[in-house]
Design a protein around this motif. Sequence first.
Motif, PDB file in Angstrom:
ATOM      1  N   GLU A   7       0.832  -1.208   0.000  1.00 18.75           N
ATOM      2  CA  GLU A   7       0.000   0.000   0.000  1.00 18.75           C
ATOM      3  C   GLU A   7       0.869   1.261   0.000  1.00 18.75           C
ATOM      4  N   LEU A   8       1.937   1.248   0.797  1.00 19.11           N
ATOM      5  CA  LEU A   8       2.833   2.396   0.820  1.00 19.11           C
ATOM      6  C   LEU A   8       3.547   2.554  -0.518  1.00 19.11           C
ATOM      7  N   TYR A   9       3.966   1.434  -1.092  1.00 20.35           N
ATOM      8  CA  TYR A   9       4.646   1.463  -2.391  1.00 20.35           C
ATOM      9  C   TYR A   9       3.745   2.048  -3.469  1.00 20.35           C
ATOM     10  N   LEU A  10       2.466   1.656  -3.456  1.00 16.23           N
ATOM     11  CA  LEU A  10       1.532   2.092  -4.489  1.00 16.23           C
ATOM     12  C   LEU A  10       0.948   3.475  -4.223  1.00 16.23           C
ATOM     13  N   GLN A  11       1.347   4.114  -3.120  1.00 16.43           N
ATOM     14  CA  GLN A  11       0.882   5.480  -2.849  1.00 16.43           C
ATOM     15  C   GLN A  11       1.274   6.414  -3.984  1.00 16.43           C
ATOM     16  N   PHE A  12       2.400   6.109  -4.652  1.00 13.83           N
ATOM     17  CA  PHE A  12       2.853   6.898  -5.793  1.00 13.83           C
ATOM     18  C   PHE A  12       2.877   6.016  -7.048  1.00 13.83           C
ATOM     19  N   SER A  13       1.786   5.298  -7.252  1.00 14.31           N
ATOM     20  CA  SER A  13       1.758   4.281  -8.309  1.00 14.31           C
ATOM     21  C   SER A  13       1.919   4.888  -9.701  1.00 14.31           C
ATOM     22  N   ALA A  14       1.327   6.058  -9.951  1.00 14.05           N
ATOM     23  CA  ALA A  14       1.438   6.663 -11.282  1.00 14.05           C
ATOM     24  C   ALA A  14       2.881   6.999 -11.602  1.00 14.05           C
ATOM     25  N   GLU A  15       3.578   7.582 -10.623  1.00 15.04           N
ATOM     26  CA  GLU A  15       4.977   7.962 -10.834  1.00 15.04           C
ATOM     27  C   GLU A  15       5.861   6.725 -10.974  1.00 15.04           C
ATOM     28  N   ARG A  16       5.592   5.685 -10.207  1.00 13.83           N
ATOM     29  CA  ARG A  16       6.414   4.473 -10.259  1.00 13.83           C
ATOM     30  C   ARG A  16       6.157   3.669 -11.530  1.00 13.83           C
ATOM     31  N   THR A  17       4.934   3.747 -12.053  1.00 17.34           N
ATOM     32  CA  THR A  17       4.588   2.934 -13.222  1.00 17.34           C
ATOM     33  C   THR A  17       5.029   3.594 -14.524  1.00 17.34           C
ATOM     34  N   ARG A  18       5.186   4.901 -14.536  1.00 13.13           N
ATOM     35  CA  ARG A  18       5.552   5.580 -15.787  1.00 13.13           C
ATOM     36  C   ARG A  18       6.853   5.056 -16.399  1.00 13.13           C
ATOM     37  N   PRO A  19       7.946   4.893 -15.651  1.00 13.05           N
ATOM     38  CA  PRO A  19       9.158   4.322 -16.261  1.00 13.05           C
ATOM     39  C   PRO A  19       8.930   2.903 -16.785  1.00 13.05           C
ATOM     40  N   ALA A  20       8.122   2.124 -16.074  1.00 13.26           N
ATOM     41  CA  ALA A  20       7.814   0.770 -16.537  1.00 13.26           C
ATOM     42  C   ALA A  20       7.081   0.814 -17.872  1.00 13.26           C
ATOM     43  N   GLN A  21       6.152   1.747 -18.016  1.00 13.42           N
ATOM     44  CA  GLN A  21       5.429   1.914 -19.278  1.00 13.42           C
ATOM     45  C   GLN A  21       6.378   2.285 -20.408  1.00 13.42           C
ATOM     46  N   GLU A  22       7.302   3.182 -20.134  1.00 15.46           N
ATOM     47  CA  GLU A  22       8.215   3.644 -21.175  1.00 15.46           C
ATOM     48  C   GLU A  22       9.190   2.549 -21.586  1.00 15.46           C
ATOM     49  N   LEU A  23       9.556   1.695 -20.643  1.00 18.22           N
ATOM     50  CA  LEU A  23      10.417   0.564 -20.985  1.00 18.22           C
ATOM     51  C   LEU A  23       9.663  -0.438 -21.861  1.00 18.22           C
ATOM     52  N   VAL A  24       8.427  -0.745 -21.514  1.00 15.91           N
ATOM     53  CA  VAL A  24       7.621  -1.658 -22.339  1.00 15.91           C
ATOM     54  C   VAL A  24       7.410  -1.077 -23.726  1.00 15.91           C
ATOM     55  N   ALA A  25       7.114   0.227 -23.811  1.00 18.35           N
ATOM     56  CA  ALA A  25       6.859   0.854 -25.105  1.00 18.35           C
ATOM     57  C   ALA A  25       8.075   0.771 -26.014  1.00 18.35           C
ATOM     58  N   LEU A 188       5.767  17.003  -5.722  1.00 24.14           N
ATOM     59  CA  LEU A 188       5.275  16.474  -4.453  1.00 24.14           C
ATOM     60  C   LEU A 188       4.877  17.633  -3.547  1.00 24.14           C
ATOM     61  N   PRO A 189       3.916  17.419  -2.660  1.00 22.68           N
ATOM     62  CA  PRO A 189       3.379  18.533  -1.872  1.00 22.68           C
ATOM     63  C   PRO A 189       4.277  19.005  -0.734  1.00 22.68           C
ATOM     64  N   SER A 190       5.206  18.141  -0.267  1.00 28.20           N
ATOM     65  CA  SER A 190       5.970  18.502   0.927  1.00 28.20           C
ATOM     66  C   SER A 190       7.169  17.575   1.086  1.00 28.20           C
ATOM     67  N   VAL A 191       8.055  17.954   2.011  1.00 19.55           N
ATOM     68  CA  VAL A 191       9.173  17.070   2.375  1.00 19.55           C
ATOM     69  C   VAL A 191       8.646  15.763   2.953  1.00 19.55           C
ATOM     70  N   ASP A 192       7.561  15.825   3.709  1.00 20.73           N
ATOM     71  CA  ASP A 192       6.978  14.593   4.258  1.00 20.73           C
ATOM     72  C   ASP A 192       6.585  13.629   3.145  1.00 20.73           C
ATOM     73  N   ALA A 193       6.119  14.149   2.016  1.00 16.06           N
ATOM     74  CA  ALA A 193       5.767  13.291   0.888  1.00 16.06           C
ATOM     75  C   ALA A 193       7.013  12.633   0.294  1.00 16.06           C
ATOM     76  N   VAL A 194       8.128  13.367   0.254  1.00 11.17           N
ATOM     77  CA  VAL A 194       9.392  12.776  -0.200  1.00 11.17           C
ATOM     78  C   VAL A 194       9.773  11.621   0.720  1.00 11.17           C
ATOM     79  N   VAL A 195       9.629  11.826   2.025  1.00 10.37           N
ATOM     80  CA  VAL A 195       9.935  10.767   2.994  1.00 10.37           C
ATOM     81  C   VAL A 195       9.017   9.568   2.791  1.00 10.37           C
ATOM     82  N   ASP A 196       7.727   9.822   2.579  1.00 14.43           N
ATOM     83  CA  ASP A 196       6.784   8.725   2.351  1.00 14.43           C
ATOM     84  C   ASP A 196       7.187   7.922   1.112  1.00 14.43           C
ATOM     85  N   TRP A 197       7.601   8.628   0.063  1.00 16.96           N
ATOM     86  CA  TRP A 197       8.044   7.947  -1.159  1.00 16.96           C
ATOM     87  C   TRP A 197       9.185   6.974  -0.829  1.00 16.96           C
ATOM     88  N   LEU A 198      10.147   7.449  -0.060  1.00 17.34           N
ATOM     89  CA  LEU A 198      11.368   6.683   0.182  1.00 17.34           C
ATOM     90  C   LEU A 198      11.226   5.656   1.301  1.00 17.34           C
TER      91      LEU A 198
END
Length: 252
Positions: A7-25, A188-198
């Motif tokens: 669930e935490l990983y998929l919190q930024f699912s659009a951003e994480r999936t974009r490189p995967a899409q570009e690799l498949v394309a 990203l909206p804040s430093v806390d969001a950067v932390v959540d990503w990582l």
Amino acid sequence: MQDWNPELYLQFSAERTRPAQELVARIASRASVRQVYDLGCGPGNSTELLRKAWPQAKITGIDTSPAMLEKARRALPDCDFIEEDAALWRPQSEPDLIYANASLQWLPDHPSLFPRLASLLAPQGMLAVQMPDNWEEPTHAAMRTVAKTMGMTVKEREPLLTVENYYDLLSQAGCELDIWRTTYFHLLPSVDAVVDWLRSTGLRPFLDALDETGEERFLEHYRLLLSQHYLPRRDGRLLLAFPRLFIVAHKK
């Protein structure tokens, strides 16, 4: 290390999936694929792209996380998912495509790993890889700074090899190479969001080594360092630079 949190990983699912899409394309239009392995498939967001690109192929996801695999199996019941270490994995038959989106950076000894993966491919098969190339970014340099300040010794991921190293390794293994690097700038909206990503990726080896009090101390210092590098833009949001390295190796 504790299990991954889907669930935490998929919190930024659009951003994480974009490189995967570009690799498949980059590979979908030139690949005849019947057997696909998705190394480090996670919760199945990359595997879903492979299923859409090659609906008739046999697709198998490989991961070490039971939680991630459970999520992937629920999402894609027509794909196979196996709990296994990609560093030790050997397929039962030669794959037409080995796909690894944001996973191989966690594995050691790339000078041995990449030629080994290329050797597993079927004739004309492809190895398609995307790896975060952010070892020197403030997000990751700050982790090491805080760990040093707290006297921590943490086994984390290794820095990537140079582009020239990957080219030499895979060309000597009999592959034609397509290599590129892209830097994404995520809003990203804040430093806390950067932390959540990582917290769901790069911070895991550091935080897993600490108790609750130690984790709070680590994150307090970490947020302070990040706030010095990631300054709000005029609209209040932050720009998180995220370089990624892409490799497509086509076995001749």
